[in-house]
Design an enzyme around this catalytic site. Structure first.
Site, mmCIF file in Angstrom:
data_model
loop_
_atom_site.group_PDB
_atom_site.id
_atom_site.type_symbol
_atom_site.label_atom_id
_atom_site.label_comp_id
_atom_site.label_asym_id
_atom_site.label_seq_id
_atom_site.Cartn_x
_atom_site.Cartn_y
_atom_site.Cartn_z
ATOM 1 N N GLY A 1 -10.988 107.386 -44.519
ATOM 2 C CA GLY A 1 -12.437 107.257 -44.603
ATOM 3 C C GLY A 1 -12.866 106.642 -45.904
ATOM 4 C CG ASN A 2 -16.176 104.408 -46.294
ATOM 5 O OD1 ASN A 2 -17.315 104.825 -46.497
ATOM 6 N ND2 ASN A 2 -15.843 103.767 -45.186
ATOM 7 N NE ARG A 3 -14.682 108.422 -53.811
ATOM 8 C CZ ARG A 3 -14.201 109.663 -53.913
ATOM 9 N NH1 ARG A 3 -14.911 110.695 -53.481
ATOM 10 N NH2 ARG A 3 -13.015 109.856 -54.452
#
Ligand code: CTP
Ligand code: CA
Length: 236
Positions: free
Chosen positions: A33-35
């Site tokens: 995932g990412n932020r």
């Protein structure tokens, strides 16, 4: 104040906004995932609704917005399907989602174990696995492509950029706008101290075929949203 919030200048318009980071599963319990918090995309959806638009928000983040139809997605492939379906009769499409460029090449239907038994003698393999990745489709480019020569929908992209030896944040933004072929690109400077999930944002709004740019912020994500809609409204 330039903002047209509350003026109803998007009344009768169908708007689709994507938001949040995609999650690309490895197995039933893990993902890449990412932020991205989804906050800017959600603010865009809320601002469009306040200006009278009929809004569909396609998001990976929890959203409870009045007068907004929320479609929840997890992966880039789910986001792609939802965006193509919603874009078909839209006046404006905004890709604010942080789409993973790559996903794991394979999905393990049961949880990947730390140690696997290998061979008939029951020998154990403690080595770390290598995760192979494949590219996700470029949804923004696909939306531009499927629009073809039709004037609708207006397509807005987002880009998080840092300056480097090849050019400034704006240079990279302009190049990306031409490459993607969308109508508007909202460029976000990222890096040093510019944290994800913050409540304020600083952006530059670029239009394809125009040398002008609109600088916004630091301002709330609501104010940034209204500035983006102010530009979009001039193109409708
Ligand atoms: N985007 C998309 N599908 C992808 C990747 C990006 O639709 N697979 C969209 C994003 O939602 C954003 C825009 O494209 O609106 C720009 O995303 P960005 O990550 O900045 O561009 P990339 O083309 O992926 O280039 P790079 O990450 O290499 O800078
Ligand atoms: Ca990318």
């Amino acid at each position: 104040k330039r903002s047209a919030q509350g003026r109803g200048d998007l009344s009768g318009r169908r708007v689709v906004v994507s938001a949040g980071g995609t999650r690309e599963p490895l197995d039933p319990v893990r993902y890449l995932g990412n932020r991205s918090s989804g906050k800017q995309g959600h603010a865009l959806a809320a601002a469009a609704a306040a200006r009278g638009a009929q809004v569909t928000l396609v998001t990976s983040a929890a959203a409870d917005l009045p007068d907004v139809d929320v479609v929840t997605i997890e992966t880039a492939l789910q986001l792609r399907d939802a965006m193509h379906a919603a874009a078909a009769d839209a006046d404006v499409v905004v890709m604010a989602a942080a789409v993973a460029d790559f996903r794991p090449a394979t999905y393990a239907p049961s949880k990947i174990k730390k140690t696997h038994e290998v061979g008939p003698d029951g020998a154990e393999d403690d080595s770390a696995p290598t995760i192979a990745l494949v590219r996700n489709p470029d949804i923004l480019a696909e939306l531009v492509e499927s629009r073809g020569a039709s004037p609708a929908p207006i397509i807005v992209g987002f880009a998080a950029e840092t300056g480097d030896e090849n050019g400034s944040v704006l240079d990279h933004g302009r190049a990306k706008l031409e490459r993607k072929g969308c109508d508007v690109l909202v460029v976000n400077e990222v890096g040093e101290g510019k944290t994800f999930g913050a409540d304020d944002n600083t952006v530059t709004v670029l239009r394809r075929g125009s040398a002008e740019s609109v600088e916004v912020g630091p301002a709330t994500k609501a104010a940034v949203s209204d500035a983006v809609w102010d530009v979009v409204v001039t193109l409708l």
